[in-house]
Design an enzyme around this catalytic site. Structure first.
Site, PDB file in Angstrom:
ATOM      1  CG  ASP A  13      11.455 -24.450 -22.831  1.00  0.00           C
ATOM      2  OD1 ASP A  13      10.535 -23.940 -22.790  1.00  0.00           O
ATOM      3  OD2 ASP A  13      11.806 -24.816 -24.085  1.00  0.00           O
ATOM      4  CE  LYS A  16      10.984 -18.727 -18.875  1.00  0.00           C
ATOM      5  NZ  LYS A  16      11.805 -19.859 -19.520  1.00  0.00           N
ATOM      6  CE  LYS A  18       7.898 -26.728  -9.190  1.00  0.00           C
ATOM      7  NZ  LYS A  18       8.401 -27.922  -8.347  1.00  0.00           N
ATOM      8  CB  ALA A  39       6.398 -17.931 -23.335  1.00  0.00           C
ATOM      9  N   GLY A  40       6.082 -20.993 -23.692  1.00  0.00           N
ATOM     10  CA  GLY A  40       5.280 -22.159 -23.105  1.00  0.00           C
ATOM     11  C   GLY A  40       5.709 -22.665 -21.896  1.00  0.00           C
ATOM     12  CG  HIS A  41       5.458 -20.505 -19.186  1.00  0.00           C
ATOM     13  ND1 HIS A  41       6.837 -20.362 -19.279  1.00  0.00           N
ATOM     14  CD2 HIS A  41       5.070 -19.098 -19.271  1.00  0.00           C
ATOM     15  CE1 HIS A  41       7.043 -19.221 -19.767  1.00  0.00           C
ATOM     16  NE2 HIS A  41       6.153 -18.529 -19.790  1.00  0.00           N
ATOM     17  NE  ARG A 144       9.913   4.734 -35.830  1.00  0.00           N
ATOM     18  CZ  ARG A 144      10.963   5.433 -36.490  1.00  0.00           C
ATOM     19  NH1 ARG A 144      11.201   6.907 -36.020  1.00  0.00           N
ATOM     20  NH2 ARG A 144      11.840   5.091 -37.171  1.00  0.00           N
ATOM     21  CD  GLN A 226      10.520 -15.843 -24.873  1.00  0.00           C
ATOM     22  OE1 GLN A 226      10.361 -14.581 -24.582  1.00  0.00           O
ATOM     23  NE2 GLN A 226       9.539 -16.560 -25.167  1.00  0.00           N
ATOM     24  CG  ASP A 335      13.130 -34.400 -11.006  1.00  0.00           C
ATOM     25  OD1 ASP A 335      13.457 -33.410 -11.039  1.00  0.00           O
ATOM     26  OD2 ASP A 335      12.383 -34.903 -11.702  1.00  0.00           O
TER      27      ASP A 335
HETATM   28  P1  GDP Z   1       9.241 -22.744 -18.802  1.00  0.00           P
HETATM   29  O1  GDP Z   1       9.054 -22.275 -20.216  1.00  0.00           O
HETATM   30  O2  GDP Z   1      10.524 -21.964 -18.139  1.00  0.00           O
HETATM   31  O3  GDP Z   1       7.929 -22.358 -17.931  1.00  0.00           O
HETATM   32  O4  GDP Z   1       9.494 -24.432 -18.730  1.00  0.00           O
HETATM   33  P2  GDP Z   1       8.558 -25.201 -19.523  1.00  0.00           P
HETATM   34  O5  GDP Z   1       7.171 -25.377 -18.650  1.00  0.00           O
HETATM   35  O6  GDP Z   1       8.500 -24.882 -20.836  1.00  0.00           O
HETATM   36  O7  GDP Z   1       9.483 -26.603 -19.189  1.00  0.00           O
HETATM   37  C1  GDP Z   1       9.806 -26.979 -18.045  1.00  0.00           C
HETATM   38  C2  GDP Z   1       9.212 -28.648 -18.046  1.00  0.00           C
HETATM   39  O8  GDP Z   1       9.860 -29.124 -16.924  1.00  0.00           O
HETATM   40  C3  GDP Z   1       7.746 -28.622 -17.947  1.00  0.00           C
HETATM   41  O9  GDP Z   1       7.175 -29.712 -18.384  1.00  0.00           O
HETATM   42  C4  GDP Z   1       7.478 -28.703 -16.266  1.00  0.00           C
HETATM   43  O10 GDP Z   1       6.382 -29.527 -15.951  1.00  0.00           O
HETATM   44  C5  GDP Z   1       8.606 -29.726 -16.131  1.00  0.00           C
HETATM   45  N1  GDP Z   1       9.301 -29.219 -14.688  1.00  0.00           N
HETATM   46  C6  GDP Z   1       9.549 -28.372 -14.164  1.00  0.00           C
HETATM   47  N2  GDP Z   1      10.217 -28.164 -13.070  1.00  0.00           N
HETATM   48  C7  GDP Z   1      10.356 -29.604 -13.009  1.00  0.00           C
HETATM   49  C8  GDP Z   1      11.224 -30.416 -12.051  1.00  0.00           C
HETATM   50  O11 GDP Z   1      11.916 -30.069 -11.006  1.00  0.00           O
HETATM   51  N3  GDP Z   1      11.617 -31.793 -12.303  1.00  0.00           N
HETATM   52  C9  GDP Z   1      10.959 -32.193 -13.387  1.00  0.00           C
HETATM   53  N4  GDP Z   1      11.039 -33.496 -13.719  1.00  0.00           N
HETATM   54  N5  GDP Z   1      10.183 -31.636 -14.570  1.00  0.00           N
HETATM   55  C10 GDP Z   1      10.076 -30.311 -14.138  1.00  0.00           C
HETATM   56  P1  IMO Z   2       9.875 -20.226 -22.620  1.00  0.00           P
HETATM   57  O1  IMO Z   2       9.328 -18.711 -22.244  1.00  0.00           O
HETATM   58  C1  IMO Z   2      12.831 -21.953 -25.322  1.00  0.00           C
HETATM   59  C2  IMO Z   2      13.589 -19.900 -29.149  1.00  0.00           C
HETATM   60  C3  IMO Z   2      13.012 -20.544 -30.320  1.00  0.00           C
HETATM   61  C4  IMO Z   2      14.156 -19.992 -31.282  1.00  0.00           C
HETATM   62  C5  IMO Z   2      14.385 -18.617 -31.100  1.00  0.00           C
HETATM   63  C6  IMO Z   2      13.700 -17.734 -31.605  1.00  0.00           C
HETATM   64  O2  IMO Z   2       8.992 -21.294 -22.745  1.00  0.00           O
HETATM   65  O3  IMO Z   2      11.171 -20.608 -21.917  1.00  0.00           O
HETATM   66  P2  IMO Z   2      11.115 -16.716 -31.778  1.00  0.00           P
HETATM   67  O4  IMO Z   2       9.867 -17.544 -31.996  1.00  0.00           O
HETATM   68  O5  IMO Z   2      11.017 -16.147 -30.264  1.00  0.00           O
HETATM   69  O6  IMO Z   2      11.380 -15.859 -32.525  1.00  0.00           O
HETATM   70  O7  IMO Z   2      12.483 -17.810 -31.738  1.00  0.00           O
HETATM   71  O8  IMO Z   2      14.027 -18.572 -29.369  1.00  0.00           O
HETATM   72  N1  IMO Z   2      12.680 -19.505 -27.997  1.00  0.00           N
HETATM   73  C7  IMO Z   2      12.366 -20.502 -26.913  1.00  0.00           C
HETATM   74  N2  IMO Z   2      13.113 -21.516 -26.536  1.00  0.00           N
HETATM   75  N3  IMO Z   2      11.647 -21.371 -24.553  1.00  0.00           N
HETATM   76  C8  IMO Z   2      11.064 -20.158 -25.027  1.00  0.00           C
HETATM   77  O9  IMO Z   2      10.117 -19.699 -24.141  1.00  0.00           O
HETATM   78  C9  IMO Z   2      11.406 -19.892 -26.263  1.00  0.00           C
HETATM   79  N4  IMO Z   2      10.954 -18.885 -26.994  1.00  0.00           N
HETATM   80  C10 IMO Z   2      11.744 -18.660 -27.932  1.00  0.00           C
HETATM   81  O10 IMO Z   2      13.203 -21.987 -30.308  1.00  0.00           O
HETATM   82  O11 IMO Z   2      15.215 -20.741 -31.147  1.00  0.00           O
HETATM   83 MG    MG Z   3       8.861 -23.100 -21.817  1.00  0.00          MG
END
Ligand code: GDP
Ligand code: IMO
Ligand code: MG
Length: 437
Positions: A13, A16, A18, A39-41, A144, A226, A335
């Site tokens: 999180d 990445k 963004k 993953a959640g982006h 496998r 991750q 920020d």
């Molecule tokens: P990822 O999994 O690495 O793609 O990150 P996520 O999207 O799960 O989490 C990052 C969160 O921070 C998202 O809600 C983005 O919209 C937000 N975000 C990314 N860059 C920035 C930043 O520079 N400032 C702020 N305030 N939010 C950001």
């Molecule tokens: P992105 O791509 C943050 C964490 C879970 C848990 C551990 C194992 O958005 O950065 P899993 O379901 O993979 O077996 O869970 O890994 N986890 C993440 N934490 N960002 C993620 O992805 C994650 N994907 C898995 O919360 O602790």
């Molecule tokens: Mg994420």
């Protein structure tokens, strides 16, 4: 500069998605190579938010091709839903544009059931997984018995395999894991038939396509999911995911050689977060932690869980720089630190009074380390509108310069808001700017 990998440098999180969206302004292909819908982006472009779990974060740029490589574990229902959402938003999701490798493993309902049952059976020792079946799907790849995209092309043979798999999984589910419900083989078969109907046109050979793209000098971004500390082997075991999250995973994940990569970009927040269980030395349990969570909107994109927040951990970051060979770092969410009187960075761990050289291997030890901090003056200014490095407050520039020096890695980019445009290049590091043309 034609290929770049973007890797999470902390516990996921980091922002990445963004950054991949931002960098894709100048890319022809974006490839996911590991992980799944754990993953959640979140991408924000001109005020419109798009949430992605499986589709590569380059999708919003017309003309960019998006590949899912063999190293991913793909839940076909989730993928189809994501495609539907994108199509509704007017995005081109044709099979020419979105390709899934023939060797990509599938997550089925029994993987999800196993993930949930195993977490329940662990009780207080649970990992805090996302419950998406990621671990069980990777286990099946290793033992496998996993199911690959190409197997959808022969449903008759696949049905026989499913009957065997489901029988074995049900014995484990209801026996060892104490689950009360079995998984229905019929349901799994119809799930896979649905997958075949929808996804067969998207099957391709991603390894070959990447090689062809490189020969044509296309610009490729490999999008990590991750983060480094969640790596299945080098992370904070056992509180990790089940794939390799490091830059090295690009090669096996895609089926390409190590010379296919020109640059490695690590993404780190200006502070640190973690979601799920496991040790977190710099975690803040006070008002400052709450302030970071609120201001940073630190709620998980996938599970909606609040993220744990703490100070930037330079000990862990030095390890991430080494494990991935980062050429530079992108620091996000700078920020969010605005308005803090003081900002801390952990520069050493002490374990039983002695300084430790690296992040301890055992989680029981990592949980005991005492972080040593250096303290920076904060700044008041709102950074979200800043687009030039030299317009950043002097305290923020000092903070960044010191971080880079401590972890011995230049900072090439800084993010100051969720919007694509809230991104600043460093005036010194140049290879990411080269990529951007
Ligand atoms: P990822 O999994 O690495 O793609 O990150 P996520 O999207 O799960 O989490 C990052 C969160 O921070 C998202 O809600 C983005 O919209 C937000 N975000 C990314 N860059 C920035 C930043 O520079 N400032 C702020 N305030 N939010 C950001
Ligand atoms: P992105 O791509 C943050 C964490 C879970 C848990 C551990 C194992 O958005 O950065 P899993 O379901 O993979 O077996 O869970 O890994 N986890 C993440 N934490 N960002 C993620 O992805 C994650 N994907 C898995 O919360 O602790
Ligand atoms: Mg994420």
């Amino acid at each position: 500069m034609s290929s770049l990998v973007v890797i999470g440098a902390q516990w996921g999180d980091e922002g990445k998605g963004k950054l991949v969206d931002y960098l894709t302004t100048n890319a022809d292909v974006v490839v996911r190579f590991q992980g799944g819908n754990n993953a959640g982006h979140t991408l924000v472009v001109d005020g419109v938010t798009t949430k992605l779990h499986l589709v590569p974060s380059g999708i919003l740029h017309e003309g960019t091709r998006c590949f899912i490589a063999a190293g991913v574990v793909l839940n076909p229902d989730v993928f189809a839903q994501e495609l539907d959402g994108l199509e509704k938003a007017g995005i081109n999701i044709t099979p020419e544009r979105i390709i899934i490798d023939r060797d990509t493993h599938l997550i089925t309902p029994y993987h999800v059931a196993l993930d949930e049952a195993r977490e329940r059976s662990r009780g207080a020792d649970k990992i805090g997984t996302t419950g998406r079946g990621i671990g069980p799907a990777y286990e099946d790849r290793a033992n496998r018995t996993g199911i690959r995209m190409a197997e959808l092309l022969n449903m008759e043979e696949l049905e026989q395999k499913i009957l065997k798999n489901v029988e074995e999984k049900n014995r484990y589910l209801t026996g060892a894991l104490g689950a009360t419900e079995e998984v229905s083989a019929d349901e799994v078969i119809s799930f896979l038939k649905r997958a075949a109907d929808r996804l067969i046109p998207h099957i391709g050979n991603v390894s070959l396509l990447i090689e062809q793209a490189r020969k044509l000098e296309k610009r490729i971004i490999f999008e990590g999911a991750q983060g480094t500390l969640l790596d299945q082997m080098h992370g904070t075991l056992p509180y990790v995911t089940s794939s390799h999250t490091l830059s090295g995973a690009v090669f096996t994940g895609c089926g390409i050689g190590p010379r296919s990569l020109d640059s490695v970009l690590g993404v780190a927040k200006a502070y640190c977060t973690r979601v799920g269980e496991g040790p977190f030395p710099t975690e803040l349990h006070d008002d400052t932690g709450e302030q970071l969570r609120t201001k940073g909107g630190e709620i998980g994109t996938t599970t909606g869980r609040p993220r744990r927040c703490g100070w930037f951990d330079a000990v862990a970051m030095k390890r991430a720089v080494r494990l991935n060979g980062f050429d530079s770092l992108a620091i996000t969410k700078l920020d969010v630190l605005s308005g803090l009187e003081q900002i801390k960075v952990c520069i050493n761990y002490r374990l039983d009074g002695s300084k430790v050289e690296d992040v301890p291997s055992l989680s029981s030890e990592l949980a005991k380390v005492e972080p040593e901090y250096i303290t920076f003056d904060g700044w008041e200014d709102d950074l979200t509108g800043i687009r030039k490095w030299h317009h950043l407050p002097a305290e923020a520039r000092f903070y960044l310069a010191t971080l880079a020096e401590i972890v011995a890695c230049p900072i090439s980019l800084v993010s100051v808001g969720p919007e694509r445009s809230s991104t600043i290049f460093s005036s010194t590091a140049s290879f990411v700017s080269n990529f951007m043309g």
